[in-house]
Write an enzyme that holds these catalytic residues in place. Sequence first.
Site, mmCIF file in Angstrom:
data_model
loop_
_atom_site.group_PDB
_atom_site.id
_atom_site.type_symbol
_atom_site.label_atom_id
_atom_site.label_comp_id
_atom_site.label_asym_id
_atom_site.label_seq_id
_atom_site.Cartn_x
_atom_site.Cartn_y
_atom_site.Cartn_z
ATOM 1 N N GLY A 170 0.819 -1.221 0.000
ATOM 2 C CA GLY A 170 0.000 0.000 0.000
ATOM 3 C C GLY A 170 0.847 1.263 0.000
ATOM 4 O O GLY A 170 2.084 1.219 -0.130
ATOM 5 N N ILE A 189 1.616 3.787 2.297
ATOM 6 C CA ILE A 189 2.640 4.059 3.323
ATOM 7 C C ILE A 189 3.601 2.868 3.445
ATOM 8 O O ILE A 189 4.814 3.036 3.577
ATOM 9 C CB ILE A 189 1.975 4.396 4.683
ATOM 10 C CG1 ILE A 189 1.027 5.600 4.514
ATOM 11 C CG2 ILE A 189 3.030 4.683 5.748
ATOM 12 C CD1 ILE A 189 0.118 5.867 5.694
ATOM 13 N N ASN A 235 -6.334 -3.166 -1.848
ATOM 14 C CA ASN A 235 -6.267 -1.735 -2.167
ATOM 15 C C ASN A 235 -4.876 -1.360 -2.709
ATOM 16 O O ASN A 235 -4.383 -0.265 -2.446
ATOM 17 C CB ASN A 235 -6.604 -0.899 -0.933
ATOM 18 C CG ASN A 235 -6.961 0.531 -1.306
ATOM 19 O OD1 ASN A 235 -7.602 0.777 -2.337
ATOM 20 N ND2 ASN A 235 -6.527 1.488 -0.504
ATOM 21 N N SER A 287 -3.769 6.421 13.872
ATOM 22 C CA SER A 287 -4.143 7.629 13.132
ATOM 23 C C SER A 287 -4.501 8.757 14.078
ATOM 24 O O SER A 287 -5.017 8.513 15.184
ATOM 25 C CB SER A 287 -5.356 7.280 12.275
ATOM 26 O OG SER A 287 -5.961 8.437 11.781
ATOM 27 N N TYR A 336 -14.166 3.494 11.228
ATOM 28 C CA TYR A 336 -12.737 3.382 10.916
ATOM 29 C C TYR A 336 -11.909 3.820 12.126
ATOM 30 O O TYR A 336 -10.984 3.125 12.558
ATOM 31 C CB TYR A 336 -12.388 4.242 9.688
ATOM 32 C CG TYR A 336 -10.897 4.472 9.540
ATOM 33 C CD1 TYR A 336 -10.057 3.443 9.132
ATOM 34 C CD2 TYR A 336 -10.322 5.719 9.835
ATOM 35 C CE1 TYR A 336 -8.671 3.650 9.024
ATOM 36 C CE2 TYR A 336 -8.958 5.930 9.727
ATOM 37 C CZ TYR A 336 -8.139 4.890 9.322
ATOM 38 O OH TYR A 336 -6.784 5.098 9.231
ATOM 39 N N LYS A 379 -9.114 1.824 14.921
ATOM 40 C CA LYS A 379 -7.764 2.245 15.350
ATOM 41 C C LYS A 379 -7.720 2.317 16.871
ATOM 42 O O LYS A 379 -6.767 1.850 17.512
ATOM 43 C CB LYS A 379 -7.415 3.612 14.743
ATOM 44 C CG LYS A 379 -7.256 3.586 13.237
ATOM 45 C CD LYS A 379 -6.115 2.672 12.808
ATOM 46 C CE LYS A 379 -5.970 2.533 11.327
ATOM 47 N NZ LYS A 379 -5.120 1.433 10.910
ATOM 48 N N TYR A 403 -0.469 8.663 12.673
ATOM 49 C CA TYR A 403 -0.105 9.465 11.511
ATOM 50 C C TYR A 403 -1.048 10.647 11.387
ATOM 51 O O TYR A 403 -2.248 10.515 11.599
ATOM 52 C CB TYR A 403 -0.248 8.687 10.202
ATOM 53 C CG TYR A 403 0.375 7.319 10.125
ATOM 54 C CD1 TYR A 403 1.522 6.976 10.832
ATOM 55 C CD2 TYR A 403 -0.189 6.361 9.284
ATOM 56 C CE1 TYR A 403 2.082 5.707 10.700
ATOM 57 C CE2 TYR A 403 0.365 5.101 9.145
ATOM 58 C CZ TYR A 403 1.494 4.779 9.868
ATOM 59 O OH TYR A 403 2.036 3.527 9.729
ATOM 60 N N ASN A 462 -1.493 13.718 8.194
ATOM 61 C CA ASN A 462 -2.000 13.566 6.816
ATOM 62 C C ASN A 462 -0.869 13.344 5.811
ATOM 63 O O ASN A 462 -0.300 14.305 5.291
ATOM 64 C CB ASN A 462 -2.805 14.806 6.413
ATOM 65 C CG ASN A 462 -4.099 14.911 7.180
ATOM 66 O OD1 ASN A 462 -4.105 14.840 8.405
ATOM 67 N ND2 ASN A 462 -5.199 15.082 6.486
ATOM 68 N N ASN A 496 -9.571 12.073 -0.354
ATOM 69 C CA ASN A 496 -8.611 12.947 0.325
ATOM 70 C C ASN A 496 -8.207 14.123 -0.562
ATOM 71 O O ASN A 496 -8.267 14.051 -1.785
ATOM 72 C CB ASN A 496 -7.369 12.147 0.754
ATOM 73 C CG ASN A 496 -7.724 11.086 1.772
ATOM 74 O OD1 ASN A 496 -7.541 9.904 1.521
ATOM 75 N ND2 ASN A 496 -8.255 11.496 2.897
ATOM 76 N N ARG A 540 -18.035 19.133 5.060
ATOM 77 C CA ARG A 540 -18.205 17.680 4.955
ATOM 78 C C ARG A 540 -18.498 17.134 6.349
ATOM 79 O O ARG A 540 -17.828 17.506 7.313
ATOM 80 C CB ARG A 540 -16.912 17.079 4.388
ATOM 81 C CG ARG A 540 -16.936 15.585 4.196
ATOM 82 C CD ARG A 540 -15.700 15.087 3.469
ATOM 83 N NE ARG A 540 -14.473 15.221 4.254
ATOM 84 C CZ ARG A 540 -13.262 14.821 3.847
ATOM 85 N NH1 ARG A 540 -13.122 14.272 2.646
ATOM 86 N NH2 ARG A 540 -12.211 14.964 4.606
ATOM 87 N N ASP A 583 -15.943 16.370 9.587
ATOM 88 C CA ASP A 583 -14.663 17.095 9.533
ATOM 89 C C ASP A 583 -14.477 17.973 10.767
ATOM 90 O O ASP A 583 -15.441 18.519 11.305
ATOM 91 C CB ASP A 583 -14.591 17.990 8.284
ATOM 92 C CG ASP A 583 -14.052 17.257 7.077
ATOM 93 O OD1 ASP A 583 -13.601 16.106 7.237
ATOM 94 O OD2 ASP A 583 -14.083 17.828 5.969
#
Length: 335
Positions: free
Chosen positions: A10, A12, A35, A124, A148, A152, A176, A178, A198, A291, A294
């Site tokens: 992937g 990263i 993915n 994340s 999601y 984490k 992490y 962004n 993104n 959105r 956010d």
Amino acid sequence: MKVLLTGGAGYIGSHTAVELVEAGYDIVIGDNFSNSKRDVIDRLKKITKKEIKFYEIDFTDYEAVDKLFEEEKFDAVIHFAGLKAVGESCSIPLDYYQNNIDSTLVLLKAMKKYEVENIVFSSSATVYGIPKEVPLKENMPTFCTNPYGWTKYMNEQILKDVAKANPKMSVVLLRYFNPIGAHESGLIGEDPNGIPNNLMPYITQVATKKLPLLSVFGNDYPTKDGTGVRDYIHVVDLAKGHVKAIEFSFKNRGTEVFNLGTGKGYSVLDIVKAFETANEVEVPYVIAERRDGDVAECYADPSKAEQLLKWHAERDLVQMCKDSWNWQQNCTNNF
Ligand code: NAD
Ligand code: UFG
């Protein structure tokens, strides 16, 4: 030292593979390519000029993972594998919980059986939920706003509990911020399926005219220009942080959490302008509704990583914009 990279094909993981090989580690990539693309492995060979060992494997499949651990004698694991789209996780939460939690449980079971005691986990900044203050420090409260994020959060808890139960374990949780940009070769980068969620992949696709214009989600946030502020970090800097995290895990026991960010916040409009200037291309945009989910501002206090990992991000926003554009042109033209 032999390191397993789950999800290593992937975005990263592939950049981390390069940095680990360059630092002298022996790596094995495991990925189910849900993915990512198989040809990432060939491109990694091109960049590193080394053979890259890989297995097509699903980390939720215990029998397959057990076999992998039996065949390879790992010293450490970096667990990148996971589904990562926030919006999608709200529509298909069970898939997210199953894939992201089961893979961790299966890995930990195999690690226990084969006495592999070092693990670095891709967490994340999403675990900070709606930040009450910025910059974010590792000891600030955690909470999530989508499935999601909860995967984490739960994985962090599982890993902490396992380390508590086994004093020989070393768990490094990397939060992490962004990641954007790509390897300077233009051979690896992020190539999202369908319409990107993104900001940076959306911008690069607008710049190539694949998409007509960018929607800036809200200009009424309490930020300097009203648009959302984030901590964008070059993926190569992030990858280098993993090399430091692995070194740290070999020298320390217990659990340690680190923010991997730059400590700088840029707004959506900062990014648009920086991209246009760095690459001399236009990125037409409209202001759209906010959105859902956010937050106004999210950026790291990266001082703990600086202090304990001896790591800090080195690449600036201009580099991030140039490398994102270089990759976009390569992946559109050549692949
Ligand atoms: P990615 O989707 O590019 O990479 C994840 C890889 O894992 C893919 O190659 C995918 O095929 C593989 N995978 C997924 N489930 C698997 C399974 N069950 N078995 C085997 N392989 C599987 O994502 P990325 O951006 O490289 O993210 C890596 C990790 O970092 C993820 O856990 C993600 O949640 C986390 N993260 C990413 C970001 C970001 O903005 N990119 C931010 C914070 C955290
Ligand atoms: N944005 C736009 N238009 C777009 C896309 C994004 O204006 O088309 C804005 C967003 O509103 C936000 C900023 O650009 O203000 C960044 O949005 P991204 O979707 O690029 O990133 P997020 O900060 O929302 O989330 C990302 C990952 C999460 C991860 C989080 C960690 O998608 O998985 O960073 O900080 F958890």
